[in-house]
Design a protein around this motif. Structure first.
Motif, PDB file in Angstrom:
ATOM      1  N   ARG A 313       0.878  -1.182   0.000  1.00 13.55           N
ATOM      2  CA  ARG A 313       0.000   0.000   0.000  1.00 13.55           C
ATOM      3  C   ARG A 313       0.907   1.221   0.000  1.00 13.55           C
ATOM      4  NH1 ARG A 313      -5.457   1.228   0.019  1.00 13.55           N
ATOM      5  NH2 ARG A 313      -5.660  -0.961   0.602  1.00 13.55           N
ATOM      6  N   ASP A 362       0.072  -8.799   4.095  1.00 16.90           N
ATOM      7  CA  ASP A 362      -0.174 -10.118   3.491  1.00 16.90           C
ATOM      8  C   ASP A 362      -1.084  -9.938   2.289  1.00 16.90           C
ATOM      9  OD1 ASP A 362       1.312 -11.428   5.324  1.00 16.90           O
ATOM     10  OD2 ASP A 362      -0.345 -12.405   6.371  1.00 16.90           O
ATOM     11  N   SER A 367      -9.365 -11.186  -3.357  1.00 15.72           N
ATOM     12  CA  SER A 367     -10.243 -10.593  -2.344  1.00 15.72           C
ATOM     13  C   SER A 367     -10.864  -9.310  -2.887  1.00 15.72           C
ATOM     14  CB  SER A 367      -9.467 -10.310  -1.065  1.00 15.72           C
ATOM     15  OG  SER A 367      -8.353  -9.515  -1.337  1.00 15.72           O
ATOM     16  N   LYS A 430     -12.097  -0.511   3.496  1.00 12.20           N
ATOM     17  CA  LYS A 430     -10.881  -0.997   4.166  1.00 12.20           C
ATOM     18  C   LYS A 430     -11.131  -2.288   4.945  1.00 12.20           C
ATOM     19  CE  LYS A 430      -8.579   2.217   2.381  1.00 12.20           C
ATOM     20  NZ  LYS A 430      -9.372   2.114   1.144  1.00 12.20           N
TER      21      LYS A 430
HETATM   22  N1  LIG Z   1      -3.928  -7.133   1.293  1.00 12.51           N
HETATM   23  C1  LIG Z   1      -4.578  -7.244   0.156  1.00 12.51           C
HETATM   24  N2  LIG Z   1      -4.606  -8.420  -0.492  1.00 12.51           N
HETATM   25  C2  LIG Z   1      -5.263  -8.514  -1.659  1.00 12.51           C
HETATM   26  N3  LIG Z   1      -5.927  -7.545  -2.249  1.00 12.51           N
HETATM   27  C3  LIG Z   1      -5.945  -6.354  -1.645  1.00 12.51           C
HETATM   28  C4  LIG Z   1      -5.268  -6.137  -0.410  1.00 12.51           C
HETATM   29  N4  LIG Z   1      -5.466  -4.863  -0.048  1.00 12.51           N
HETATM   30  C5  LIG Z   1      -6.245  -4.294  -0.994  1.00 12.51           C
HETATM   31  N5  LIG Z   1      -6.518  -5.179  -1.958  1.00 12.51           N
HETATM   32  C6  LIG Z   1      -7.331  -4.953  -3.151  1.00 12.51           C
HETATM   33  O1  LIG Z   1      -6.934  -3.777  -3.763  1.00 12.51           O
HETATM   34  C7  LIG Z   1      -8.055  -3.104  -4.301  1.00 12.51           C
HETATM   35  C8  LIG Z   1      -7.997  -1.657  -3.896  1.00 12.51           C
HETATM   36  O2  LIG Z   1      -7.974  -1.522  -2.501  1.00 12.51           O
HETATM   37  P1  LIG Z   1      -8.288  -0.156  -1.801  1.00 12.51           P
HETATM   38  O3  LIG Z   1      -8.112  -0.330  -0.343  1.00 12.51           O
HETATM   39  O4  LIG Z   1      -7.504   0.923  -2.454  1.00 12.51           O
HETATM   40  O5  LIG Z   1      -9.795  -0.039  -2.102  1.00 12.51           O
HETATM   41  P2  LIG Z   1     -10.540   1.196  -2.752  1.00 12.51           P
HETATM   42  O6  LIG Z   1     -11.972   0.812  -2.733  1.00 12.51           O
HETATM   43  O7  LIG Z   1      -9.925   1.512  -4.070  1.00 12.51           O
HETATM   44  O8  LIG Z   1     -10.245   2.305  -1.675  1.00 12.51           O
HETATM   45  P3  LIG Z   1      -9.751   3.816  -1.927  1.00 12.51           P
HETATM   46  O9  LIG Z   1     -10.918   4.503  -2.492  1.00 12.51           O
HETATM   47  O10 LIG Z   1      -9.331   4.270  -0.589  1.00 12.51           O
HETATM   48  O11 LIG Z   1      -8.599   3.683  -2.890  1.00 12.51           O
HETATM   49  C9  LIG Z   1      -9.271  -3.794  -3.759  1.00 12.51           C
HETATM   50  O12 LIG Z   1      -9.896  -4.531  -4.780  1.00 12.51           O
HETATM   51  C10 LIG Z   1      -8.773  -4.764  -2.760  1.00 12.51           C
HETATM   52  O13 LIG Z   1      -9.458  -5.988  -2.821  1.00 12.51           O
END
Ligand SMILES: Nc1ncnc2c1ncn2[C@@H]1O[C@H](COP(=O)(O)OP(=O)(O)OP(=O)(O)O)[C@@H](O)[C@H]1O
Length: 660
Positions: A313, A362, A367, A430
């Motif tokens: 991230r 991780d 997901s 999140k």
């Molecule tokens: N640890 C992780 N393992 C696998 N996939 C992840 C992980 N963390 C995030 N993702 C994937 O990455 C993508 C983006 O995550 P994010 O948290 O940026 O969501 P978002 O809805 O885009 O939020 P934001 O609007 O804050 O960017 C999501 O589809 C999520 O499933």
């Protein structure tokens, strides 16, 4: 390895297919000669060798010679056949053998007298086994009609005695005949070897004490009662493999882990610290700053240190001024919980051309966020719900799912608060959904570092966590991101849609702390629901374990197939008499034909997976059951037990390893 002796049954007596052989014939000419390897005895004699009718491969064949291969010694009287296929009969009939009823399917279980090195220690001193059914259907004994297009087959079950199969040990005593309809292999197993009598009939000591039953590795687990409506001894062909949905899901996850992109196309660095092969997980162009106050991006990557996949991230444009802030991550690194995405490390980087703060978590392939699942474009299409909309059931999140989310998130909060930390990010974007209804808090620790300088009050933040959890539950229950804008209307909607308990729980979570709310209070309110959750989790675990059990068996068979592949048809040994098509290797070859190359009456290939699995499992277990192998010219037959074939394969494989 003992070889074989041809035996010609007298007219009107035995067939190789398992009918009883008349052992008391007085004619003993050609069958009574001693052999080079010492005198042998047999119960079968004949003056005029006559063709014997056999059914193999669903095809009636006529065979001149029947060979009983490597028969065990009987009562120490040397009943051991040791001649090659097709050679003249030379053994001496033994009256004792007649007692043992020389059938294809009659086991002579006298382990204490066995000279074979393959005898298992457990079977020593075991008493003679007298099968209940000595008459065996000739079709089945000879391999008979194997083609069975019926979807359901009966499986052969037996106790598992090693710890890995411990969960299946409750099958002990539930032994079942390996019937398989027309696919019966005959032999002791088809004679209800284990079925009618208890284990005690077979394995007992003279003293009456139970012996350890030999480990039987050729058995598949039965379907769980609550997973299948089949009887314990029945199975569909799917029962041999893991479920299609699980297979598909696992394949997708594996595929996702291996996905790559060209880094340059996406303006990504080739390497970042010890990570490489960055793959963007969030392809949206417009990055929100709502959650962190900064734009963030997520990448999948590989770690060159341990070869594992992680999720990076990146907090964009953040300049860390106080190095001490890095220490906040230590507390989070110690947290390992099933509902929290574990953090590995954090570091700063300029590899993206700016000052970025990088957090390594991780990676959970495939997901989605709670937001994607319930408010994403696909979820929106499925339901256009607004607060106050008429009550319908097809668009609301099932109450059971809501309780499950709440229990899991409360469990995560308990862990976090007990460690003196606060989650600070209970937001649908999140929280990761990593499996069916399986949620994990994501991005833990980021806010602690971003707001390090403001020295927040942890007690207040923990109260906020509980409030945020309530808001999240309200948002999900109303399936509206704006549900918290009008709380009383939303509560009304929840009261109409869900139980009173759910409404009270959300009210409690969103109420003012007087003086303080704790996670323990939530847990005590959840009490009975937690019991239900535990039950469901354990049931799901049972299903997975059952799937694992099936694959365990298939993994074992794969190893056996690999051995076969190494041994059969080796071109470099074509001219080598030691590796010729006689003796052990010949038996292996015929067995291969028996397993894989059966044909039906029309000469068409029989493609019967159940038959293959049955044979391979019995081979791997080395059972005493005998089968008839027929040469391709249909002139010779071998009656040989799986135990002996197994010994042939072991010895051939050993020879291969030696020849290296
Ligand atoms: N640890 C992780 N393992 C696998 N996939 C992840 C992980 N963390 C995030 N993702 C994937 O990455 C993508 C983006 O995550 P994010 O948290 O940026 O969501 P978002 O809805 O885009 O939020 P934001 O609007 O804050 O960017 C999501 O589809 C999520 O499933």
């Amino acid at each position: 390895m003992a070889s074989a002796i041809p035996i010609m049954p007298p007219p009107g007596t035995a067939t190789a297919a398992g009918e009883e052989t008349n052992a008391s014939s007085s004619s003993t000419n050609a069958w009574q000669k001693s052999t080079a390897t010492g005198p042998t005895k047999t119960t079968v004699s004949s003056t005029t060798p006559k063709p014997v009718s056999l059914t193999n491969s669903n095809k009636t064949r006529t065979c001149r010679n029947i060979v009983i291969h490597g028969f065990c010694k009987y009562e120490g009287k040397g009943c051991e056949f040791n001649h090659d296929v097709g050679k003249p009969a030379t053994s001496v009939p033994s009256p004792e053998i007649s007692k043992a009823k020389l059938h294809v399917n009659s086991p002579i279980f006298k382990p204490s007298n066995l000279s074979s090195g393959s005898v298992k220690a457990e079977s020593i001193n075991a008493p003679e086994f007298v099968p209940k059914h000595s008459q065996v259907d000739s079709n089945s004994a000879a391999g008979g009609a194997f083609q069975d297009n019926r979807p359901m087959v009966q499986s052969f079950v037996s106790p598992m005695q090693n710890s890995l199969m411990g969960s299946m040990s409750n099958l002990a005593g539930n032994f079942s005949q390996f019937g398989m309809g027309d696919m019966s292999m005959g032999g002791p197993m088809s004679g209800n070897y284990y079925g009618e009598g208890s284990v005690n009939n077979y394995y007992y000591q003279a003293s009456g004490a139970m012996l350890h039953q030999p480990l039987q590795y050729h058995l598949y687990n039965t379907p769980l009662p609550h997973v299948s409506n089949l009887l314990p001894h029945q199975k569909t062909i799917h029962g041999f493999f893991i479920s299609d949905t699980l297979r598909e899901e696992l394949h997708k996850k594996n595929e996702m882990v291996l996905q790559t992109v060209n880094a340059q196309d996406y303006g990504l660095p080739e390497d970042l610290h010890e990570y490489h092969s960055l793959y963007p997980l969030d392809l949206t162009q417009e990055k929100s700053t709502e959650v962190f106050g900064y734009q963030s991006s997520v990448y999948k990557c590989m770690c060159s240190e341990d070869g594992k996949t992680y999720a990076l991230r990146r907090i964009e444009g953040f300049r860390l001024t106080n190095e001490v802030a890095m220490q906040t991550i230590e507390g989070w690194r110690r947290i390992k919980h099933a509902n929290i995405v574990s953090i590995r490390e954090a570091f700063t980087s300029k590899a993206f051309g700016d000052h970025s703060l990088i957090f390594v978590y991780d990676y959970h392939p495939c997901s989605k966020t709670l937001y994607d699942v319930h408010f994403g474009p696909q979820a929106q299409l499925a339901s256009q719900v607004v607060v106050g909309a008429p009550k319908t059931t097809d668009h609301v999140i099932p109450e059971r799912t809501l309780w499950s989310y709440l229990i899991q998130l409360t469990s995560a909060l308990k862990k976090i608060h007990s460690a003196g930390l606060a989650a600070r990010l209970i937001d649908p974007t999140k929280i990761l959904v990593t499996g069916k209804n399986r949620v994990r808090m994501n991005c833990c620790g980021i806010m602690d570092m971003l707001t390090f300088d403001t020295a927040p009050n942890i007690a207040h933040l923990q109260q906020d966590d509980i409030l945020n959890l309530g808001q999240l539950m309200m948002t999900l229950a109303c399936k509206s991101l704006t549900a918290t804008h009008n709380i009383s209307k939303s509560i009304d909607y929840i009261a109409q849609t869900y139980t009173q308990e759910m409404k009270n729980m959300i009210l409690f979570l969103m109420s003012q702390p007087v003086p303080m709310k704790t996670v323990d209070q939530i847990i005590s309110m959840l009490g009975p629901r937690i019991m239900q959750e535990i039950n469901e989790v354990q049931t799901a675990n049972d299903v997975l374990e059952s799937d694992l059990g099936r694959e365990l068996e298939n993994g074992r068979l794969t190893r056996l197939m690999i051995k076969f592949g190494f041994i059969n048809e080796r071109p470099e040994f074509d001219m080598d008499p030691a590796w010729s098509e006689t003796g052990d290797r010949y038996i292996i070859k015929l067995f291969r034909d028996y397993v894989f190359h059966q044909v039906d009456e029309a000469g068409l290939p029989v493609l019967d997976v159940a038959h293959v699995l049955t044979c391979l499992n019995k081979l791997d277990a080395g059972v005493d059951e005998k089968i008839v192998l027929m040469s391709r010219d249909e002139l010779s037959c071998l009656i040989v037990s799986y135990r002996e074939i197994k010994a042939c394969i072991d010895s051939a494989f050993r020879d291969l390893s030696k020849s290296k």
